[in-house]
Each structure stands twice: as C-alpha cells, then as structure tokens.
Design a protein around this motif. Structure first.
Motif, mmCIF file in Angstrom:
data_model
loop_
_atom_site.group_PDB
_atom_site.id
_atom_site.type_symbol
_atom_site.label_atom_id
_atom_site.label_comp_id
_atom_site.label_asym_id
_atom_site.label_seq_id
_atom_site.Cartn_x
_atom_site.Cartn_y
_atom_site.Cartn_z
ATOM 1 N N LYS A 90 6.065 18.944 11.955
ATOM 2 C CA LYS A 90 6.355 17.767 10.809
ATOM 3 C C LYS A 90 5.011 17.294 10.797
ATOM 4 C CE LYS A 90 10.983 18.074 10.528
ATOM 5 N NZ LYS A 90 11.644 18.176 9.122
ATOM 6 N N SER A 91 4.920 16.870 9.456
ATOM 7 C CA SER A 91 3.986 16.021 9.100
ATOM 8 C C SER A 91 4.439 14.696 8.178
ATOM 9 C CB SER A 91 2.849 16.593 8.006
ATOM 10 O OG SER A 91 2.099 17.670 8.487
ATOM 11 N N ILE A 92 3.895 13.576 8.620
ATOM 12 C CA ILE A 92 4.714 12.338 7.694
ATOM 13 C C ILE A 92 3.452 11.763 7.182
ATOM 14 C CG2 ILE A 92 5.575 10.100 8.192
ATOM 15 C CD1 ILE A 92 7.419 11.180 10.200
ATOM 16 N N ALA A 93 3.582 11.097 6.065
ATOM 17 C CA ALA A 93 2.417 10.241 5.231
ATOM 18 C C ALA A 93 3.105 9.074 4.875
ATOM 19 C CB ALA A 93 1.740 10.931 4.248
ATOM 20 N N GLU A 94 2.452 8.054 5.379
ATOM 21 C CA GLU A 94 3.143 6.616 5.000
ATOM 22 C C GLU A 94 1.944 5.769 4.137
ATOM 23 O OE1 GLU A 94 4.906 2.765 7.091
ATOM 24 O OE2 GLU A 94 5.183 4.649 8.034
ATOM 25 N N MET A 95 2.191 4.952 3.295
ATOM 26 C CA MET A 95 1.399 4.481 2.738
ATOM 27 C C MET A 95 2.067 2.750 2.411
ATOM 28 S SD MET A 95 -0.185 6.829 -0.216
ATOM 29 C CE MET A 95 -0.965 8.420 0.282
ATOM 30 N N LYS A 96 1.239 2.054 2.805
ATOM 31 C CA LYS A 96 1.708 0.293 2.706
ATOM 32 C C LYS A 96 0.898 -0.188 1.533
ATOM 33 C CE LYS A 96 4.101 -1.143 6.056
ATOM 34 N NZ LYS A 96 5.438 -0.954 6.404
ATOM 35 N N LEU A 97 1.688 -0.860 0.684
ATOM 36 C CA LEU A 97 0.852 -1.645 -0.421
ATOM 37 C C LEU A 97 1.313 -3.199 -0.222
ATOM 38 C CD1 LEU A 97 -0.652 0.563 -2.033
ATOM 39 C CD2 LEU A 97 1.819 1.280 -1.598
ATOM 40 N N GLY A 98 0.383 -4.174 -0.373
ATOM 41 C CA GLY A 98 0.753 -5.343 -0.080
ATOM 42 C C GLY A 98 -0.421 -6.355 -0.877
ATOM 43 N N THR A 99 -0.117 -7.796 -0.881
ATOM 44 C CA THR A 99 -0.953 -8.777 -1.247
ATOM 45 C C THR A 99 -0.279 -10.086 -0.482
ATOM 46 O OG1 THR A 99 -1.661 -10.007 -3.039
ATOM 47 C CG2 THR A 99 0.891 -9.422 -3.190
ATOM 48 N N THR A 100 -1.380 -10.918 -0.387
ATOM 49 C CA THR A 100 -1.007 -12.357 0.074
ATOM 50 C C THR A 100 -1.547 -13.173 -0.755
ATOM 51 O OG1 THR A 100 -3.286 -12.093 1.299
ATOM 52 C CG2 THR A 100 -1.265 -11.485 2.754
ATOM 53 N N PHE A 101 -1.706 -12.926 -2.027
ATOM 54 C CA PHE A 101 -2.145 -13.658 -3.119
ATOM 55 C C PHE A 101 -1.129 -13.692 -4.207
ATOM 56 C CE2 PHE A 101 -4.665 -14.332 -7.164
ATOM 57 C CZ PHE A 101 -5.001 -15.498 -6.828
ATOM 58 N N GLU A 102 -0.646 -15.003 -4.384
ATOM 59 C CA GLU A 102 0.282 -15.356 -5.442
ATOM 60 C C GLU A 102 -0.376 -15.449 -6.703
ATOM 61 O OE1 GLU A 102 4.680 -17.153 -5.980
ATOM 62 O OE2 GLU A 102 3.208 -18.204 -4.403
ATOM 63 N N ASP A 103 -0.324 -14.523 -7.642
ATOM 64 C CA ASP A 103 -1.129 -14.397 -9.091
ATOM 65 C C ASP A 103 -0.251 -14.718 -10.116
ATOM 66 O OD1 ASP A 103 -2.908 -14.346 -11.015
ATOM 67 O OD2 ASP A 103 -3.577 -12.325 -10.667
#
Length: 257
Positions: A90-103
């Motif tokens: 098996k191969s697993i790719a995981e990507m996480k996107l985020g922000t700590t800035f409220e715009d």
C-alpha cells in the motif's frame, strides 16, 4: 499509520486505537501542535490510498480530482503539509491544509490558471471518492473557480470554447447541484475528454457577497498525447521472486495481465 493498520481510507478516527490522535482532521492538527496559542484554526484534508508503489506526483493527481482540488486550492488556507507512507502493498498520501489567520478579505482562485500549458485532457471520475460523475467512465479535465470560505459565490454565466470557437458541453457543479460543493465553490467538467495540443478559453461572470461583480476570461493549452511507459521495480530478480510492473499513460481498462 492509523489508516495503514486498519487498511481503510477515511478522514475520521475512532477512540481506543493505539494510534488514535483525534477524531477529525482539526482534532489531529491541534494534537500535533498546529495553531498553538491562537484562537482561530481551520483545516482541510485530502487522503489517497494506492495499491503497490505510487510513482506519479501525488499533488498532480489530487488536482485532477475535483473535490480534492477544491480543498487544496481553497484560498482561505495559508499553510500546507504532506506525508506519504509506502510499503510493498500500500501507498498512502495525505495532505493537510490550514490557516490560523482569520481574513475578512475575499480572495479567489481558478484552475487551470491563465496561460497554463501541458494541461491534462482526461479525468476518470470513478477514481475519486465520492464519484462526481458516476454516469461517465471518462470525461474532460475539470475547470474550477472558488472564493474564500464564508462567501456565497454566484456564477451567472460560464462559457468554455475551443480554438475554433466551439462551445464545450459539460456538467456544472455548484452548491445547488452537488452536495459536496460549498457555497463558495464552482466547477465545470466537460462531458468529453479534451483534445491534445488545443487551446481553450474560459469566460465566467458572477458575483459574491462582500465582493463586486466580476467578468473574467483566461486560456490554457493541453499537452501532447503521451506514450505508454512501463517500468519494473529493479533490474535483477531472484528465482521465485515476485516481479512488480508499473505502467503510466495507459487507461486501466486497456491493461491485461
């Protein structure tokens, strides 16, 4: 590692597992220290699992899959992280996107971008979960346009033409027609694969709350037809050893072994 142990593909974890770090993607991001000391944290997550070794660039594959693309390119997010795990099965790719800035400002993004070249021509919707077009096996490369979260995007006109001025027919994905699409997102998937070495022009008219009306046009060009590629895992094998063969630029249904 949680997904590998359970051999599942999910965005959620169950408490009690030795590798449990949080029920939701947000829980796990906070557990890992993201946004410490801040009051605002927002995250998104995309995950993919492959049989055997994954040779292609994971990001390019994710951008073909329209639901995954809309999460990755969400203009609200400012931070990015990636991990991949591979073994013989098996191969697993995981990507996480985020922000700590409220715009409060409204940002927008569209893809393929203006003057982009070598754009893929085909999207296989059955390879994405959930399937955005279950009635089709093979369609054209998706077009997307989205604004920052919390804004209602209203597209009043969308036109896609080839270099001869012919209209391209396809499926419109918005918050009214597709429950996976948020009010700030819009996508268009051509019914037929795009042509190789062809320039397409997009014209889009609309508005969003807290944002004036817009009229945007841009063009992109598809790539040449690619030749099939076959590779093997290594050059020397021992007796009774399993041989793994990897292929690219070939439709799965055209491969017989």
């Amino acid at each position: 590692y949680y997904l590998t142990d359970k051999d599942i593909l999910s965005h959620y974890q169950e408490k009690g597992d030795p590798k449990f770090t949080g029920v939701t993607p947000l829980d796990r991001a906070v557990y890992a220290g993201y946004g410490q000391g801040g009051q605002y944290v927002k995250v998104g997550e995309v995950v993919s699992m492959y049989n055997g070794r994954q040779m292609k660039d994971d990001l390019s594959n994710f951008l073909i899959a329209i639901y995954h693309r809309l999460t990755i390119l969400n203009p609200t997010f400012t931070d990015y992280g990636e991990i991949r795990i591979s073994n013989d099965e098996k191969s697993i790719a995981e990507m996480k996107l985020g922000t700590t800035f409220e715009d409060d400002k409204v940002h927008y993004i569209y893809y393929p971008y203006d003057n982009m070249t070598n754009v893929p021509t085909i999207f296989l919707p059955y390879q994405e979960e959930p399937n955005p077009m279950p009635e089709y096996q093979r369609v054209g490369y998706p077009i997307s346009f989205e604004v920052s979260d919390g804004n209602d995007l209203n597209i009043t006109q969308f036109v896609m033409k080839d270099s001869n001025g012919n209209d391209i027919q396809g499926k419109v994905l918005n918050n009214s027609s597709d429950r996976e699409i948020t009010p700030s997102q819009f996508a268009f998937i051509p019914f037929e694969p795009l042509k190789n070495n062809e320039t397409y022009t997009i014209s889009i008219v609309g508005n969003a709350n807290n944002w004036p009306s817009f009229n945007k046009s841009w063009s992109f060009t598809t790539g040449s037809k690619k030749s099939p590629i076959l590779t093997i895992e290594k050059s020397v094998y021992q007796p009774n050893e399993i041989v793994r063969v990897f292929y690219d630029n070939v439709m799965d249904e055209h491969v017989k072994m």
